[in-house]
Design a protein around this motif. Structure first.
Motif, PDB file in Angstrom:
ATOM      1  N   LEU A 215     -48.377  14.958 -22.467  1.00  0.00           N
ATOM      2  CA  LEU A 215     -47.182  15.028 -23.303  1.00  0.00           C
ATOM      3  C   LEU A 215     -46.305  13.794 -23.126  1.00  0.00           C
ATOM      4  CD1 LEU A 215     -46.335  18.795 -22.687  1.00  0.00           C
ATOM      5  CD2 LEU A 215     -47.291  17.800 -24.772  1.00  0.00           C
ATOM      6  N   LEU A 216     -46.213  13.283 -21.905  1.00  0.00           N
ATOM      7  CA  LEU A 216     -45.421  12.080 -21.648  1.00  0.00           C
ATOM      8  C   LEU A 216     -46.026  10.876 -22.377  1.00  0.00           C
ATOM      9  CD1 LEU A 216     -43.083  10.693 -20.122  1.00  0.00           C
ATOM     10  CD2 LEU A 216     -44.678  10.331 -18.221  1.00  0.00           C
ATOM     11  N   ALA A 217     -47.342  10.769 -22.335  1.00  0.00           N
ATOM     12  CA  ALA A 217     -48.007   9.653 -23.024  1.00  0.00           C
ATOM     13  C   ALA A 217     -47.759   9.728 -24.530  1.00  0.00           C
ATOM     14  CB  ALA A 217     -49.499   9.679 -22.724  1.00  0.00           C
ATOM     15  N   ALA A 218     -47.868  10.942 -25.092  1.00  0.00           N
ATOM     16  CA  ALA A 218     -47.625  11.109 -26.529  1.00  0.00           C
ATOM     17  C   ALA A 218     -46.180  10.767 -26.883  1.00  0.00           C
ATOM     18  CB  ALA A 218     -47.949  12.541 -26.948  1.00  0.00           C
ATOM     19  N   SER A 219     -45.255  11.205 -26.041  1.00  0.00           N
ATOM     20  CA  SER A 219     -43.834  10.977 -26.303  1.00  0.00           C
ATOM     21  C   SER A 219     -43.478   9.499 -26.232  1.00  0.00           C
ATOM     22  CB  SER A 219     -42.996  11.769 -25.296  1.00  0.00           C
ATOM     23  OG  SER A 219     -41.628  11.493 -25.445  1.00  0.00           O
ATOM     24  N   VAL A 220     -43.863   8.843 -25.140  1.00  0.00           N
ATOM     25  CA  VAL A 220     -43.504   7.431 -24.942  1.00  0.00           C
ATOM     26  C   VAL A 220     -44.203   6.550 -25.976  1.00  0.00           C
ATOM     27  CG1 VAL A 220     -43.682   5.473 -23.364  1.00  0.00           C
ATOM     28  CG2 VAL A 220     -42.993   7.711 -22.498  1.00  0.00           C
ATOM     29  N   ALA A 221     -45.518   6.741 -26.138  1.00  0.00           N
ATOM     30  CA  ALA A 221     -46.260   5.911 -27.094  1.00  0.00           C
ATOM     31  C   ALA A 221     -45.734   6.115 -28.509  1.00  0.00           C
ATOM     32  CB  ALA A 221     -47.749   6.254 -27.021  1.00  0.00           C
ATOM     33  N   GLY A 222     -45.441   7.360 -28.867  1.00  0.00           N
ATOM     34  CA  GLY A 222     -44.950   7.647 -30.204  1.00  0.00           C
ATOM     35  C   GLY A 222     -43.596   7.026 -30.470  1.00  0.00           C
ATOM     36  N   LYS A 223     -42.692   7.135 -29.495  1.00  0.00           N
ATOM     37  CA  LYS A 223     -41.343   6.588 -29.693  1.00  0.00           C
ATOM     38  C   LYS A 223     -41.380   5.060 -29.782  1.00  0.00           C
ATOM     39  CE  LYS A 223     -38.242   9.186 -29.358  1.00  0.00           C
ATOM     40  NZ  LYS A 223     -37.581  10.077 -30.334  1.00  0.00           N
TER      41      LYS A 223
END
Length: 398
Positions: free
Chosen positions: A308-316
């Motif tokens: 979830l952290l990877a999705a959040s950071v990469a997405g933002k």
């Protein structure tokens, strides 16, 4: 010992341990006090303290004590969300609607897509989706949790970085404000209860009419009366939203949104936010920690949090990088804004609490989201500070 005495032992722990860790450990650069309080809430929960010292845990956090703590926490978070709603300034966003809508849309949309993809991965394994959730509610809820920006914590961090009143800080507030509206709007969609949709529609209609009357009243009274009337309005909206099947936190947010920030002295509002964070929000952090669970296995929870952290950071970062290219920002500006909008902490935790209350996610998913929120917020200041320094140097050279 009486329940009151044990309750005060719990309060002593709530306020002393995080403060001592924050002050003696000098963690402010990467973990402000609010983040330390959240981490301490996790450590005091059943997954850590309860597993290591179950007898002590059961003594301090007995059912009557937890009930008392939850009551304080509920009012604390309602106040916090209400203040966040009041501080939204949509007029500035409307003035710069072209730039603001493009940036806010990409800042929210890209991490929402990546977070939804991560949710689909979690759905391949049991133990993550709540008992009352439909698949679309779970996917959309997790996706939105990855896209959330915590506006009140963003304000605190930008104050710390001395950019809040600068043009860059005001731009970032516009983007975050639009995303805040979208976040709570999506939450209302997720919480739509078709068995009680009549109640929900009725509540929204009554709320719309009452808002018009309430705004007329607030304009006619002095500021000292506006504070009291605002709190009465907050309690009424929270009650109506919860009765209708939405959630009292949705009611608290919309109660603040229909209020104008310029009805109140800005220094007084800043002090109120500060005092709420100081005096009663630590109880909410503790009650949040008491809801954590590692039942699917500690490694699995940490693995889900990392996903979830990877999705959040990469997405933002990807969303803001794309916005920067479209709008012609200076080099590195998109990355800087992306890291600032990555701040999650309280609003995402509040959002996740609602999903857990409505059994859309499990305690294990809540724990993974909580870990993700803490990690993303701790990354903000260390990642932003050197970029701000380089930007200032580049500006000075020109």
């Amino acid at each position: 010992m009486t329940v009151s005495e044990v309750f005060l032992i719990a309060m002593l722990i709530v306020f002393s341990l995080p403060y001592l860790l924050w002050r003696l450990g000098r963690t402010d650069y990467f973990a402000p006090l609010v983040v330390v309080q959240i981490i301490m809430g996790i450590l005091l929960g059943p997954g850590v303290l309860g597993a290591a010292f179950p007898d002590y845990y059961q003594f301090v956090f007995s059912a009557p004590v937890i009930q008392s703590l939850n009551g304080v926490a509920q009012w604390a978070v309602m106040l916090f969300v209400w203040i966040a709603g009041i501080e939204l300034d949509l007029r500035k966003a409307w003035t710069h609607r072209g730039e603001s809508s493009v940036t806010a849309g990409l800042a929210l949309g890209v991490p929402l897509l990546l977070g939804s993809a991560a949710a689909l991965v979690l759905l391949t394994q049991p133990g993550w989706m709540g008992a009352k959730a439909h698949h679309w509610q779970f996917v959309l809820g997790i996706g939105m949790a990855c896209a959330v920006t915590a506006l009140p914590i963003l304000i605190l961090l930008m104050e710390k970085l001395a950019i809040l009143r600068q043009p860059l800080g005001q731009r970032i507030l516009r983007y975050a404000s639009l995303d805040d509206i979208a976040i709570w709007g999506v939450l209302a969609v997720i919480l739509t209860d078709w068995e009680r949709v009549g109640r929900q529609v009725g509540f929204l209609l009554v709320f719309a009419v009452a808002s018009v009357l309430f705004r007329r009243l607030m304009r006619r009274v002095p500021e000292r009366d506006r504070w009291y009337l605002g709190l009465i309005w907050l309690a009424a909206c929270g009650l109506g939203a919860d009765w209708s099947g939405l959630h009292y936190m949705v009611g608290a947010f919309i109660a603040g949104v229909v209020m104008d920030g310029d009805w109140f002295d800005q220094d007084h509002m800043d002090l109120l936010r500060h005092h709420v964070l100081l005096v009663i929000m630590p109880v909410f952090f503790l009650s949040t920690g008491l809801r954590t669970s590692w039942q699917v296995g500690g490694f699995a929870v940490f693995g889900a949090a990392a996903l979830l952290l990877a999705a959040s950071v990469a997405g933002k970062l990807a969303g803001l990088g794309l916005a920067g290219r479209i709008l012609g920002w200076a080099r590195g500006e998109g990355m800087l804004i992306g890291w600032l909008l990555q701040t999650k902490a309280l609003i995402m935790i509040i959002f996740a609490n609602v999903l857990l209350d409505k059994a859309i996610i499990t305690n294990a998913t809540f724990t993974a989201l909580l870990l993700m929120a803490v990690a993303s917020t701790m990354l903000t200041v260390p990642m932003v500070t050197p970029r701000l320094r380089r930007m200032a140097q580049a500006t000075g050279e020109r």
